[in-house]
Design a protein around this motif. Structure first.
Motif, PDB file in Angstrom:
ATOM      1  N   GLY A 128       0.807  -1.216   0.000  1.00 64.62           N
ATOM      2  CA  GLY A 128       0.000   0.000   0.000  1.00 64.62           C
ATOM      3  C   GLY A 128       0.839   1.263   0.000  1.00 64.62           C
ATOM      4  N   ASP A 129       0.241   2.326   0.466  1.00 62.07           N
ATOM      5  CA  ASP A 129       0.896   3.636   0.536  1.00 62.07           C
ATOM      6  C   ASP A 129       2.207   3.524   1.315  1.00 62.07           C
ATOM      7  OD1 ASP A 129       1.605   6.321   1.055  1.00 62.07           O
ATOM      8  OD2 ASP A 129      -0.465   6.948   1.340  1.00 62.07           O
ATOM      9  N   ASP A 130       3.273   4.128   0.759  1.00 66.01           N
ATOM     10  CA  ASP A 130       4.582   4.085   1.424  1.00 66.01           C
ATOM     11  C   ASP A 130       4.513   4.572   2.865  1.00 66.01           C
ATOM     12  OD1 ASP A 130       5.533   3.297  -1.028  1.00 66.01           O
ATOM     13  OD2 ASP A 130       6.391   5.247  -1.546  1.00 66.01           O
ATOM     14  N   VAL A 131       3.635   5.532   3.124  1.00 69.69           N
ATOM     15  CA  VAL A 131       3.617   6.155   4.446  1.00 69.69           C
ATOM     16  C   VAL A 131       3.007   5.238   5.510  1.00 69.69           C
ATOM     17  CG1 VAL A 131       1.386   7.365   4.534  1.00 69.69           C
ATOM     18  CG2 VAL A 131       3.436   8.492   5.395  1.00 69.69           C
ATOM     19  N   ARG A 132       2.432   4.119   5.072  1.00 68.02           N
ATOM     20  CA  ARG A 132       2.010   3.117   6.063  1.00 68.02           C
ATOM     21  C   ARG A 132       3.213   2.558   6.817  1.00 68.02           C
ATOM     22  NH1 ARG A 132      -3.170   1.178   5.911  1.00 68.02           N
ATOM     23  NH2 ARG A 132      -4.447   1.675   4.090  1.00 68.02           N
ATOM     24  N   HIS A 133       4.394   2.753   6.266  1.00 68.84           N
ATOM     25  CA  HIS A 133       5.606   2.192   6.855  1.00 68.84           C
ATOM     26  C   HIS A 133       6.606   3.286   7.229  1.00 68.84           C
ATOM     27  CE1 HIS A 133       3.767  -1.320   5.071  1.00 68.84           C
ATOM     28  NE2 HIS A 133       3.814  -0.711   3.890  1.00 68.84           N
ATOM     29  N   MET A 134       6.140   4.529   7.285  1.00 66.58           N
ATOM     30  CA  MET A 134       6.998   5.661   7.624  1.00 66.58           C
ATOM     31  C   MET A 134       6.409   6.392   8.822  1.00 66.58           C
ATOM     32  SD  MET A 134       7.419   7.060   3.716  1.00 66.58           S
ATOM     33  CE  MET A 134       8.132   8.635   4.233  1.00 66.58           C
ATOM     34  N   GLY A 135       7.262   7.094   9.565  1.00 63.68           N
ATOM     35  CA  GLY A 135       6.772   7.906  10.668  1.00 63.68           C
ATOM     36  C   GLY A 135       6.802   7.171  11.989  1.00 63.68           C
ATOM     37  N   VAL A 136       6.205   7.782  12.985  1.00 63.38           N
ATOM     38  CA  VAL A 136       6.216   7.269  14.356  1.00 63.38           C
ATOM     39  C   VAL A 136       5.160   6.177  14.503  1.00 63.38           C
ATOM     40  CG1 VAL A 136       5.847   7.877  16.775  1.00 63.38           C
ATOM     41  CG2 VAL A 136       7.003   9.491  15.234  1.00 63.38           C
ATOM     42  N   PRO A 137       5.495   5.018  15.066  1.00 62.72           N
ATOM     43  CA  PRO A 137       4.473   3.992  15.304  1.00 62.72           C
ATOM     44  C   PRO A 137       3.381   4.528  16.236  1.00 62.72           C
ATOM     45  CG  PRO A 137       6.670   3.071  15.574  1.00 62.72           C
ATOM     46  CD  PRO A 137       6.840   4.556  15.461  1.00 62.72           C
TER      47      PRO A 137
ATOM     48  N   THR B 260       0.936   3.897  11.599  1.00 64.94           N
ATOM     49  CA  THR B 260       1.887   4.988  11.816  1.00 64.94           C
ATOM     50  C   THR B 260       1.157   6.309  11.954  1.00 64.94           C
ATOM     51  OG1 THR B 260       2.206   5.503   9.455  1.00 64.94           O
ATOM     52  CG2 THR B 260       3.603   3.787  10.421  1.00 64.94           C
ATOM     53  N   SER B 261       1.773   7.209  12.700  1.00 68.54           N
ATOM     54  CA  SER B 261       1.175   8.526  12.893  1.00 68.54           C
ATOM     55  C   SER B 261       0.981   9.247  11.564  1.00 68.54           C
ATOM     56  CB  SER B 261       2.080   9.363  13.814  1.00 68.54           C
ATOM     57  OG  SER B 261       3.375   9.510  13.234  1.00 68.54           O
ATOM     58  N   SER B 262       1.929   9.095  10.645  1.00 69.37           N
ATOM     59  CA  SER B 262       1.850   9.805   9.371  1.00 69.37           C
ATOM     60  C   SER B 262       0.669   9.328   8.537  1.00 69.37           C
ATOM     61  CB  SER B 262       3.149   9.628   8.590  1.00 69.37           C
ATOM     62  OG  SER B 262       4.234  10.220   9.277  1.00 69.37           O
TER      63      SER B 262
END
Length: 407
Positions: free
Chosen positions: A42-51, A63-65
């Motif tokens: 899915g969207d890259d941001v599902r795996h980026m940012g703060v848990p 993720t927060s993002s």
């Protein structure tokens, strides 16, 4: 009450920040937003940012993002490289009002999903591409992220500590300002194009949004200051370069922000501080004079404020109509009575993350609502639902899933 855009269907082919932010804003206004994600991950941001943590402090897998950018949407998993995935995308386009994408320039043409192809399918479609450098120019093919555009747009030439002082150098704006700015421009452009379609032409159109362009445009009065005078802006800490006093000052316990907007306010401020005669001094009587002589004025103000407690000072300045404010942390922000009274902090239930607090849409309509509280979707959570709405039965959906065209 239905939202202002409850009659609008949006396809969100975008990832990470700028495009998803624009699509979330449209969802907050009531649009039916279908987030089209890759079948794998899915969207890259599902795996980026703060848990995102649950009430016990355990990671939830979100993720927060992602949670910040995708409220109000439905998610389907679609493989755009698969012929049947492309066919499904075309069916979705045929029924959509808006398509938002932020693929690298030219990438969607490989799948037959560029604007020219989409407009053949649906001439009423408003198609918005958001890229780093836009669709034209020698840098159009390049990718980029927020700090690149903060740097290239001139923004970092205005942020941070002035040369010659301890810690001199630029300071990155603390959130992805280039992405959010581009997303806001995209929302405005999409709404304008929809209005033109529905009132004037009957046809959709293509929108080309560049993060570099929008960040330069958002510099607004500071860019115009340079174009008017030829003087480059400088890094100035918390202080304004065109108004004085307009900066943070240290009180005895913690800092306070002061923003004097006109000469009468400055006169009252001087009376409050006991700076007799300063407001009438030709060096300080007007804003332009105060900016010119800031190095003389600011230390006098700083000396007086250093003797005061910040909360007391803030209350006293409020009482005499002097704009001031504390330098809040987010803990302070969400504890403010004003923020609570405006209902900005909201919560919704998420199937994986539990009860999730979030910042609600700040727009207040008198007759329609914004932000219906649909949780940010799980990856491909609504694939079956959306495909059924397209007329596919369970056997057809299962066949597509077996073929790898959908998740």
């Amino acid at each position: 009450m239905a939202g202002t855009l409850s009659h609008i269907k949006v396809l969100d082919f975008s990832r990470v920040f700028a495009g998803p932010w624009a699509a979330q804003m449209l969802a907050d206004f009531g649009a039916d937003v279908i987030k089209v994600e890759h079948v794998k991950g899915g969207d890259d941001v599902r795996h980026m940012g703060v848990p995102h943590l649950d009430a016990e402090g355990n990671p939830t897998g979100e993720t927060s993002s992602f949670l910040a950018m995708n409220r109000g949407k439905r998610s389907i998993g679609l493989d755009l490289k698969h012929p049947e995935g492309q066919a499904l995308a075309r069916k979705l386009i045929a029924e959509a009002d808006v398509l938002i994408e932020n693929f690298k320039t030219g990438n969607l043409a490989r799948f037959g999903l560029d604007y020219a192809a989409a407009a053949e399918i649906n001439p009423r479609l408003v198609y918005c591409s958001i890229t780093g450098f836009g669709q034209t120019g020698p840098m159009a093919h390049l990718p980029g992220y927020d700090p690149i555009f903060q740097a290239m747009s001139g923004l970092l030439s205005m942020t941070g500590t002035a040369d010659g002082l301890p810690g001199a150098g630029p300071a990155l704006v603390g959130y992805s300002i280039s992405d959010i700015t581009a997303g806001q421009y995209a929302v405005s452009a999409i709404l304008a194009a929809l209005n033109h379609r529905d009132v004037v032409s009957g046809e959709g159109q293509y929108i080309d949004i560049s993060l570099l362009d929008t960040q330069i445009h958002a510099a607004s009065h500071m860019a115009m200051n340079y174009l008017s005078s030829g003087r480059l802006p400088r890094r100035n800490g918390t202080a304004s370069q065109i108004t004085c006093p307009w900066q943070a000052f240290d009180c005895a316990d913690r800092p306070i922000m002061i923003a004097i907007g006109n000469d009468p306010q400055f006169a009252r401020f001087c009376d409050y501080l006991g700076l007799d005669g300063v407001a009438e001094d030709p060096r300080f009587a007007t804003n332009l004079a105060r900016v010119t002589h800031a190095e003389e004025l600011v230390p006098m103000i700083a000396g007086k404020l250093a003797e005061k407690q910040a909360d007391t000072c803030y209350a006293e300045l409020e009482a005499i109509g002097i704009p001031a404010g504390p330098l809040n942390s987010f803990e302070d922000v969400f504890a403010m009575e004003q923020v609570q009274a405006r209902g900005l902090l909201k919560a919704l239930d998420h199937p994986r993350a539990g009860r999730v607090s979030y910042v609600g849409n700040p727009v207040r309509f008198s007759k329609t609502m914004a932000d219906d509280g649909r949780h940010p979707p799980l990856h491909a959570e609504h694939t079956d639902e959306v495909l059924r709405e397209m007329g596919l039965d369970e056997a057809a959906v299962a066949a597509l899933r077996d073929a790898g065209a959908v998740k």
